[in-house]
Design an enzyme around this catalytic site. Structure first.
Site, PDB file in Angstrom:
ATOM      1  N   LYS A 107       0.853  -1.202   0.000  1.00 31.67           N
ATOM      2  CA  LYS A 107       0.000   0.000   0.000  1.00 31.67           C
ATOM      3  C   LYS A 107       0.880   1.240   0.000  1.00 31.67           C
ATOM      4  O   LYS A 107       2.087   1.152   0.249  1.00 31.67           O
ATOM      5  CB  LYS A 107      -0.912  -0.017   1.223  1.00 31.67           C
ATOM      6  CG  LYS A 107      -0.174   0.054   2.550  1.00 31.67           C
ATOM      7  CD  LYS A 107      -1.129  -0.194   3.708  1.00 31.67           C
ATOM      8  CE  LYS A 107      -0.393  -0.139   5.043  1.00 31.67           C
ATOM      9  NZ  LYS A 107      -1.255  -0.581   6.157  1.00 31.67           N
ATOM     10  N   TYR A 162      17.269  29.085  10.604  1.00 33.59           N
ATOM     11  CA  TYR A 162      16.074  29.849  10.986  1.00 33.59           C
ATOM     12  C   TYR A 162      15.814  29.739  12.483  1.00 33.59           C
ATOM     13  O   TYR A 162      15.926  28.654  13.070  1.00 33.59           O
ATOM     14  CB  TYR A 162      14.852  29.321  10.248  1.00 33.59           C
ATOM     15  CG  TYR A 162      14.789  29.697   8.789  1.00 33.59           C
ATOM     16  CD1 TYR A 162      14.697  31.026   8.392  1.00 33.59           C
ATOM     17  CD2 TYR A 162      14.806  28.710   7.803  1.00 33.59           C
ATOM     18  CE1 TYR A 162      14.628  31.370   7.049  1.00 33.59           C
ATOM     19  CE2 TYR A 162      14.734  29.043   6.462  1.00 33.59           C
ATOM     20  CZ  TYR A 162      14.651  30.376   6.094  1.00 33.59           C
ATOM     21  OH  TYR A 162      14.580  30.717   4.770  1.00 33.59           O
TER      22      TYR A 162
HETATM   23  C1  PLP Z   1      -0.579  -1.696   6.687  1.00 32.61           C
HETATM   24  C2  PLP Z   1      -1.193  -2.931   7.169  1.00 32.61           C
HETATM   25  C3  PLP Z   1      -0.403  -4.039   7.493  1.00 32.61           C
HETATM   26  C4  PLP Z   1       1.098  -4.000   7.480  1.00 32.61           C
HETATM   27  O1  PLP Z   1       1.552  -3.483   8.713  1.00 32.61           O
HETATM   28  P1  PLP Z   1       3.083  -3.341   9.064  1.00 32.61           P
HETATM   29  O2  PLP Z   1       3.101  -2.792  10.434  1.00 32.61           O
HETATM   30  O3  PLP Z   1       3.667  -2.372   8.081  1.00 32.61           O
HETATM   31  O4  PLP Z   1       3.683  -4.692   8.938  1.00 32.61           O
HETATM   32  C5  PLP Z   1      -1.051  -5.204   7.892  1.00 32.61           C
HETATM   33  N1  PLP Z   1      -2.399  -5.259   7.954  1.00 32.61           N
HETATM   34  C6  PLP Z   1      -3.177  -4.216   7.663  1.00 32.61           C
HETATM   35  C7  PLP Z   1      -4.656  -4.351   7.774  1.00 32.61           C
HETATM   36  C8  PLP Z   1      -2.615  -3.013   7.274  1.00 32.61           C
HETATM   37  O5  PLP Z   1      -3.401  -1.977   6.976  1.00 32.61           O
END
Ligand code: PLP
Length: 370
Positions: A35, A256
């Protein structure tokens, strides 16, 4: 020459991390979670490193299209399921598995003219209160889904809120296990943190695990454990160069807001990286950074296009010296992204997703051009 900043995606490291997750999940199949454009790495760039996974999990139909275009014919799971009824046509066309977490999604399925039954992941809300059906309604939902001709298989799924810390998983796990007792269906429970910390328990590993951050060289439970502890390698490096290096006197300030003032004469360097590249503006003085592979610290506020570095440990550094913001230096020194994230009050996930479009990204090794 182009502005001296570049991100590198390490394909062999992705492959290595996937193997680590596979060894942590004997008997289970592994979804590579891609994702958010593979956690900022780029789906097309990670594909060669992760196509040894058993499936891919993601959120967007467009990302699923891209995986199919790369030639992936195996499972793809939509982690939030479909967002409207018409999305089911795309699931049918691309043969996508999808999460079902709300009654409306089942209504859409029941009205869908599926050429072939869909495999769905039925999600329970076991206490996190994000997505999923309540434990006390879960069985009835399962029964309704199972009776639909549009449904060919059901995997039972949940997600932990606290797998990365001592609070742990006992209460939600007990809730889930109790609610699904006797249901004859595959299970999908663990993210990276749950798998690495609790994966020795076969009932937790289940049939499928969902590996995300660990594939990308982030520790899911930093600072309790770093990537070295879990045997993971950085998969994204952000490197730049010094575009200036000079001495300032005691009492002089940097950047800054003049938030850093030298208490002695100090050599500083200015790196061609700022928050407009995705480096966190909240990284305070003292954030770790490498110059020519040697660890030192940032000074003062991060600007849009630049940041300042303490060159005391690297007296030979000069204009053109390599700066590693996170990941690997060209000589192989490692600065874990978690160390930088921690100094900025965030997590490695956020930094890798936030590299901006103006940063050129190259794959390592470069793809072979036929
Ligand atoms: C993003 C996600 C994962 C992966 O999680 P990580 O902590 O990056 O391993 C697993 N399950 C769901 C439902 C997610 O949205």
């Amino acid at each position: 020459m182009p502005r001296p900043i570049q991100a590198t995606i390490h394909v062999p490291a992705l492959r290595h991390n996937l193997n680590q997750m596979r060894s942590a999940a004997p008997g289970a199949k592994v979804f590579a979670v891609v994702k958010a454009n593979a956690y900022g790495h780029g789906i097309e760039r990670v594909y060669a490193g992760l196509n040894g996974a058993d499936g891919f999990a993601l959120l967007d139909l467009s990302e699923a299209e891209r995986l199919r275009a790369l030639g992936w014919i195996g499972p793809i799971l939509l982690l939030e399921g479909v967002f409207e009824a018409q999305d089911l046509d795309v699931c049918s066309r691309l043969n996508l598995w999808h999460v079902v977490h709300r009654a409306e999604q089942i209504d859409w399925l029941a009205a869908h003219a599926a050429a072939k039954p869909h495999h769905v992941f039925l999600k329970m809300n076991a206490g996190m209160n994000r997505l999923g059906f309540r434990p006390d309604e879960f069985r009835a939902v399962y029964t309704r889904l199972k009776a639909l001709p549009q449904v060919g298989g059901i995997t039972l799924m949940m997600h932990f809120s606290d797998a990365d810390r001592d609070h742990g998983i006992d209460a939600p796990w007990a809730t889930f296990a109790h609610a699904i007792a006797g249901l004859d269906a595959p299970r999908c429970v663990c993210n990276s943190a749950a798998l690495l910390r609790y994966g020795k328990r076969p009932e937790l590993r289940g049939d499928w695990v969902r590996a995300g951050i660990a594939l990308y060289g982030g520790s899911p439970d930093y600072p309790a454990h770093d990537i070295r502890h879990w045997g993971l390698e950085p998969t994204m490096s952000l490197n730049a160069q010094l575009i200036a290096a000079y001495e300032i006197g005691a009492g002089e300030s940097v950047g800054y807001g003049s938030t850093f003032t030298a208490d002695r004469a100090l050599r500083i360097g200015i790196a061609a990286c700022g928050y407009a590249d995705g480096y966190p503006r909240h990284a305070a003085t003292g954030t770790p950074i490498l110059v020519d592979g040697i660890r030192t610290r940032t000074l003062g506020r991060v600007s849009m296009d630049m940041l300042a570095i303490d060159l005391s440990p690297i007296p030979r550094a000069r204009m053109g010296s390599e700066v590693t913001l996170w990941g690997r230096s060209s000589a192989g020194a490692v600065l874990p992204i978690d160390d930088v994230a921690d100094a900025a009050g965030t997590i490695g996930y956020e930094l890798m997703c936030a590299i901006t479009a103006r940063v050129p990204i190259r794959p390592d090794p470069a793809p072979v051009i036929a």
